[in-house]
Design a protein around this motif. Structure first.
Motif, PDB file in Angstrom:
ATOM      1  N   SER A  49       0.687  -1.316   7.102  1.00  0.00           N
ATOM      2  CA  SER A  49      -0.584  -1.829   6.583  1.00  0.00           C
ATOM      3  C   SER A  49      -0.713  -1.558   5.091  1.00  0.00           C
ATOM      4  CB  SER A  49      -1.764  -1.192   7.326  1.00  0.00           C
ATOM      5  OG  SER A  49      -1.884   0.180   7.014  1.00  0.00           O
ATOM      6  N   ASN A  50      -0.221  -0.401   4.663  1.00  0.00           N
ATOM      7  CA  ASN A  50      -0.318  -0.052   3.250  1.00  0.00           C
ATOM      8  C   ASN A  50       0.572  -0.948   2.396  1.00  0.00           C
ATOM      9  OD1 ASN A  50      -1.547   1.857   1.366  1.00  0.00           O
ATOM     10  ND2 ASN A  50       0.550   2.506   0.952  1.00  0.00           N
ATOM     11  N   ALA A  51       1.721  -1.371   2.947  1.00  0.00           N
ATOM     12  CA  ALA A  51       2.610  -2.263   2.200  1.00  0.00           C
ATOM     13  C   ALA A  51       1.912  -3.572   1.868  1.00  0.00           C
ATOM     14  CB  ALA A  51       3.876  -2.526   3.015  1.00  0.00           C
ATOM     15  N   LEU A  52       1.066  -4.054   2.791  1.00  0.00           N
ATOM     16  CA  LEU A  52       0.314  -5.280   2.535  1.00  0.00           C
ATOM     17  C   LEU A  52      -0.913  -4.999   1.674  1.00  0.00           C
ATOM     18  CD1 LEU A  52      -0.112  -8.297   3.040  1.00  0.00           C
ATOM     19  CD2 LEU A  52      -1.299  -7.702   5.172  1.00  0.00           C
ATOM     20  N   GLN A  53      -1.605  -3.893   1.988  1.00  0.00           N
ATOM     21  CA  GLN A  53      -2.833  -3.585   1.261  1.00  0.00           C
ATOM     22  C   GLN A  53      -2.567  -3.312  -0.216  1.00  0.00           C
ATOM     23  OE1 GLN A  53      -6.190  -0.204   0.572  1.00  0.00           O
ATOM     24  NE2 GLN A  53      -4.471   0.245   1.891  1.00  0.00           N
ATOM     25  N   ILE A  54      -1.457  -2.616  -0.530  1.00  0.00           N
ATOM     26  CA  ILE A  54      -1.213  -2.242  -1.918  1.00  0.00           C
ATOM     27  C   ILE A  54      -0.993  -3.465  -2.790  1.00  0.00           C
ATOM     28  CG2 ILE A  54       1.305  -1.991  -1.811  1.00  0.00           C
ATOM     29  CD1 ILE A  54      -1.136   0.419  -3.547  1.00  0.00           C
ATOM     30  N   VAL A  55      -0.428  -4.526  -2.216  1.00  0.00           N
ATOM     31  CA  VAL A  55      -0.274  -5.777  -2.962  1.00  0.00           C
ATOM     32  C   VAL A  55      -1.647  -6.324  -3.327  1.00  0.00           C
ATOM     33  CG1 VAL A  55       0.594  -8.138  -2.896  1.00  0.00           C
ATOM     34  CG2 VAL A  55       1.921  -6.306  -1.840  1.00  0.00           C
ATOM     35  N   ILE A  56      -2.541  -6.344  -2.346  1.00  0.00           N
ATOM     36  CA  ILE A  56      -3.884  -6.868  -2.571  1.00  0.00           C
ATOM     37  C   ILE A  56      -4.638  -6.007  -3.580  1.00  0.00           C
ATOM     38  CG2 ILE A  56      -6.073  -7.427  -1.440  1.00  0.00           C
ATOM     39  CD1 ILE A  56      -4.478  -7.864   1.144  1.00  0.00           C
ATOM     40  N   LEU A 100     -12.665 -12.218  -0.922  1.00  0.00           N
ATOM     41  CA  LEU A 100     -11.438 -12.946  -0.594  1.00  0.00           C
ATOM     42  C   LEU A 100     -10.333 -11.993  -0.140  1.00  0.00           C
ATOM     43  CD1 LEU A 100      -9.863 -15.624  -0.556  1.00  0.00           C
ATOM     44  CD2 LEU A 100      -9.325 -15.240  -2.972  1.00  0.00           C
ATOM     45  N   MET A 101     -10.202 -10.864  -0.816  1.00  0.00           N
ATOM     46  CA  MET A 101      -9.178  -9.879  -0.460  1.00  0.00           C
ATOM     47  C   MET A 101      -9.433  -9.294   0.928  1.00  0.00           C
ATOM     48  SD  MET A 101      -9.297  -8.330  -4.287  1.00  0.00           S
ATOM     49  CE  MET A 101      -8.621  -6.713  -4.010  1.00  0.00           C
ATOM     50  N   GLY A 102     -10.703  -9.060   1.246  1.00  0.00           N
ATOM     51  CA  GLY A 102     -11.035  -8.560   2.569  1.00  0.00           C
ATOM     52  C   GLY A 102     -10.693  -9.558   3.661  1.00  0.00           C
ATOM     53  N   LEU A 103     -10.945 -10.834   3.394  1.00  0.00           N
ATOM     54  CA  LEU A 103     -10.617 -11.867   4.381  1.00  0.00           C
ATOM     55  C   LEU A 103      -9.119 -11.949   4.636  1.00  0.00           C
ATOM     56  CD1 LEU A 103     -13.090 -14.701   3.267  1.00  0.00           C
ATOM     57  CD2 LEU A 103     -13.269 -13.230   5.285  1.00  0.00           C
ATOM     58  N   ILE A 104      -8.310 -11.745   3.597  1.00  0.00           N
ATOM     59  CA  ILE A 104      -6.855 -11.754   3.765  1.00  0.00           C
ATOM     60  C   ILE A 104      -6.423 -10.629   4.700  1.00  0.00           C
ATOM     61  CG2 ILE A 104      -4.660 -11.387   2.562  1.00  0.00           C
ATOM     62  CD1 ILE A 104      -5.925 -12.783   0.135  1.00  0.00           C
ATOM     63  N   CYS A 105      -7.067  -9.465   4.565  1.00  0.00           N
ATOM     64  CA  CYS A 105      -6.719  -8.328   5.430  1.00  0.00           C
ATOM     65  C   CYS A 105      -6.984  -8.622   6.908  1.00  0.00           C
ATOM     66  CB  CYS A 105      -7.511  -7.095   5.014  1.00  0.00           C
ATOM     67  SG  CYS A 105      -6.901  -6.287   3.531  1.00  0.00           S
ATOM     68  N   LEU A 106      -7.968  -9.484   7.183  1.00  0.00           N
ATOM     69  CA  LEU A 106      -8.283  -9.812   8.581  1.00  0.00           C
ATOM     70  C   LEU A 106      -7.161 -10.600   9.247  1.00  0.00           C
ATOM     71  CD1 LEU A 106     -12.085 -10.715   8.292  1.00  0.00           C
ATOM     72  CD2 LEU A 106     -11.038  -8.559   9.020  1.00  0.00           C
ATOM     73  N   SER A 126      -2.448  -4.102  11.814  1.00  0.00           N
ATOM     74  CA  SER A 126      -3.584  -5.016  11.657  1.00  0.00           C
ATOM     75  C   SER A 126      -4.904  -4.327  11.976  1.00  0.00           C
ATOM     76  CB  SER A 126      -3.409  -6.244  12.562  1.00  0.00           C
ATOM     77  OG  SER A 126      -3.526  -5.896  13.924  1.00  0.00           O
ATOM     78  N   GLU A 127      -4.891  -3.388  12.922  1.00  0.00           N
ATOM     79  CA  GLU A 127      -6.109  -2.642  13.234  1.00  0.00           C
ATOM     80  C   GLU A 127      -6.533  -1.771  12.052  1.00  0.00           C
ATOM     81  OE1 GLU A 127      -4.925  -0.593  16.746  1.00  0.00           O
ATOM     82  OE2 GLU A 127      -5.339  -2.271  18.089  1.00  0.00           O
ATOM     83  N   VAL A 128      -5.549  -1.205  11.357  1.00  0.00           N
ATOM     84  CA  VAL A 128      -5.846  -0.435  10.147  1.00  0.00           C
ATOM     85  C   VAL A 128      -6.443  -1.348   9.076  1.00  0.00           C
ATOM     86  CG1 VAL A 128      -4.842   0.945   8.286  1.00  0.00           C
ATOM     87  CG2 VAL A 128      -4.046   1.268  10.638  1.00  0.00           C
ATOM     88  N   LEU A 129      -5.835  -2.516   8.878  1.00  0.00           N
ATOM     89  CA  LEU A 129      -6.286  -3.448   7.844  1.00  0.00           C
ATOM     90  C   LEU A 129      -7.694  -3.976   8.119  1.00  0.00           C
ATOM     91  CD1 LEU A 129      -2.965  -5.417   7.302  1.00  0.00           C
ATOM     92  CD2 LEU A 129      -4.133  -4.013   5.588  1.00  0.00           C
ATOM     93  N   ARG A 130      -8.041  -4.120   9.379  1.00  0.00           N
ATOM     94  CA  ARG A 130      -9.381  -4.606   9.708  1.00  0.00           C
ATOM     95  C   ARG A 130     -10.451  -3.642   9.186  1.00  0.00           C
ATOM     96  NH1 ARG A 130      -8.997  -4.548  14.816  1.00  0.00           N
ATOM     97  NH2 ARG A 130     -10.349  -2.794  15.328  1.00  0.00           N
ATOM     98  N   TRP A 131     -10.213  -2.351   9.328  1.00  0.00           N
ATOM     99  CA  TRP A 131     -11.175  -1.370   8.836  1.00  0.00           C
ATOM    100  C   TRP A 131     -11.148  -1.254   7.317  1.00  0.00           C
ATOM    101  CZ3 TRP A 131     -14.965   0.166  11.739  1.00  0.00           C
ATOM    102  CH2 TRP A 131     -14.806   0.222  13.127  1.00  0.00           C
ATOM    103  N   ILE A 132      -9.989  -1.516   6.731  1.00  0.00           N
ATOM    104  CA  ILE A 132      -9.862  -1.475   5.264  1.00  0.00           C
ATOM    105  C   ILE A 132     -10.634  -2.628   4.612  1.00  0.00           C
ATOM    106  CG2 ILE A 132      -8.198  -1.944   3.391  1.00  0.00           C
ATOM    107  CD1 ILE A 132      -7.915   0.856   4.197  1.00  0.00           C
ATOM    108  N   SER A 133     -10.703  -3.771   5.291  1.00  0.00           N
ATOM    109  CA  SER A 133     -11.142  -5.026   4.664  1.00  0.00           C
ATOM    110  C   SER A 133     -12.547  -4.941   4.071  1.00  0.00           C
ATOM    111  CB  SER A 133     -11.081  -6.165   5.683  1.00  0.00           C
ATOM    112  OG  SER A 133     -11.983  -5.941   6.761  1.00  0.00           O
ATOM    113  N   TRP A 134     -13.474  -4.278   4.756  1.00  0.00           N
ATOM    114  CA  TRP A 134     -14.864  -4.332   4.287  1.00  0.00           C
ATOM    115  C   TRP A 134     -15.128  -3.415   3.095  1.00  0.00           C
ATOM    116  CZ3 TRP A 134     -17.862   0.141   4.947  1.00  0.00           C
ATOM    117  CH2 TRP A 134     -17.414   1.065   5.901  1.00  0.00           C
TER     118      TRP A 134
END
Length: 444
Positions: A49-56, A100-106, A126-134
């Motif tokens: 999840s961090n690999a995707l989140q850090i890009v965003i 927009l970044m939060g929606l991508i995490c979903l 993806s469960e981690v990213l869902r909580w990160i998004s907001w």
């Protein structure tokens, strides 16, 4: 100014920036260590999840950096009213991009599957990213406000908010990861919940500070914005290439993390530990890069080419000195550092083989980051972005693939590829900065 004066002034400005930037990665390091002690599979989910989140995150940071460049140049030119107007334009665009970044995490699960992760890791990530998004809208407001203050030469409030955030992050992690004080035991998802809560609180603290202390200081914070769309266009003109550069750079690093996941869960967890240590040191380099952007932006606003050159050289000297200290620690304490993050001997063993090499990577990664900051302050964004694209995607990613899977170096091959890309970026950006300082800097 004399070179020694530049060195001193850059250090004073960079120090609180270093602490603020490092705090972001200290929180990630705390998350990684606490999730790692919770379990190896949750750590792999968090790593994916961090690999995707850090890009965003880094795309967002790049977009928001238009604030510090424009504010520092306006400040250097004596146009204080424009500073607060630039900040408010940045806030509007920051909120939009944060949503927009939060929606991508979903869309985390299909994205992680697309990048070759296993079904189990994709679901967990993806469960981690869902909580990160907001928490992303708050992050963008905080970043924009912090850059506004740095452009004014006031980095201390962001540093103080970050110190408080790090302490709160550790406490809330303990509560939500391990299920203490009556909270549910949530593992990696608990770390994500904590991250979002802390981001909103950081944002609130910094915005309140600006409105309370700077509203009546002649900085254009409350006056009507003249030429909103013109300012917004200038903001995007400089923010988009920076966001693109940050995103492509982070995506190349995330590609290496994904490659590690293809090798094994153990390799992924071990590589995440080593990469986290690189990122921790790199945030210090980013702090110096931020100071170089402000110092050179001020010199450009004054149309002083000699100060532009000396500010850049001072920043490079500072980053080499600091990154060399990190290198010594990582080379000498690789085993001990790996065990801080996990009690799994196999994971810490993989990490230990990478951490010493990661220290060498940091020196060159820090140099290229500061040179990029120098070029940003000079309003030179597109050509440096292309040069970084060549270094990270033309060299690092394909060489990483070859060394990991064809030369059978596995995770160590990925770290060697990282080093090659950092050296290439340092050389190319250094040549570009020398060329830029031979002609007058251009304001945005």
């Amino acid at each position: 100014m004399k070179f020694t004066t530049h060195l001193y002034e850059t250090f004073l400005l960079a120090l609180p920036m270093i602490i603020a930037r490092a705090g972001l990665l200290v929180m990630v390091a705390i998350d990684t260590a606490m999730v790692g002690h919770y379990g190896t599979e949750p750590l792999a989910n968090y790593a994916a999840s961090n690999a995707l989140q850090i890009v965003i995150v880094l795309i967002g940071v790049g977009l928001a950096q238009g604030t510090v460049i424009m504010v520092s140049q306006a400040r250097g030119a004596g146009n204080n009213i424009a500073c607060g107007q630039i900040w408010r334009v940045g806030l509007v665009q920051g909120v939009f991009f944060g949503i927009l970044m939060g929606l991508i995490c979903l869309a985390g699960e299909p994205l992680l599957l697309l990048f070759g992760q296993t079904q189990a890791v994709a679901i967990g990530g993806s469960e981690v990213l869902r909580w990160i998004s907001w928490g992303f809208p708050a992050f963008m407001i905080w970043a924009t406000t912090g850059f506004f203050l740095e452009g004014l030469g006031k980095p201390l409030p962001a540093m103080i908010s970050m110190i408080g955030a790090v302490a709160l992050n550790a406490l809330l992690n303990w509560i939500f990861i391990f299920g203490e004080m009556g909270a549910p035991e949530m593992g990696a998802q608990g770390a994500a919940i904590t991250t979002s809560i802390v981001r909103w609180l950081m944002m609130a603290a910094l915005v309140i500070y600006v409105l309370v202390t700077l509203r009546d200081k002649g900085l254009g914070i409350s006056e009507p914005i003249k030429g909103f769309f013109e300012l917004a266009q200038k903001y995007r003109k400089i923010g988009f290439p920076l966001g693109l550069t940050r995103g492509l750079e982070a995506a190349s690093f995330s590609a290496l993390t994904m490659f590690a996941g293809w090798i094994s869960t153990i390799s992924l967890a071990g590589y995440q530990i080593a990469f986290n240590l690189i990122a921790l040191g790199f945030m210090c380099a980013i702090g110096i890069a931020g100071a170089s952007t402000v110092r050179i932006g001020n010199a450009v606003g004054r149309n002083n080419m000699l100060d532009q050159k000396r500010a850049g050289l001072a920043s490079v000297v500072l980053v080499i000195s600091l990154m060399s200290c990190f290198m010594g620690v990582y080379l000498g304490l690789s085993d001990q550092l790996g065990k801080i993050y996990t009690s799994d001997n196999m994971v810490s063993g993989v990490a230990a083989t990478l951490i010493g090499l990661a220290g060498i990577v940091l020196v060159f990664d820090g140099i290229q980051a500061v040179l990029m900051g120098c070029l940003r302050g000079s309003s030179d964004v597109w050509i440096p972005s292309i040069l970084q694209l060549i270094a990270w995607w033309g060299l690092t990613v394909p060489i990483g693939w070859i060394l990991a899977f064809h030369a059978n170096l596995e995770a160590k091959g990925l770290m060697w590829a990282f080093l090659i890309g950092a050296i290439a970026a340092s050389v190319m950006l250094g040549i570009r900065f020398i060329a830029i300082t031979r002609r007058p800097g251009q304001m945005v």
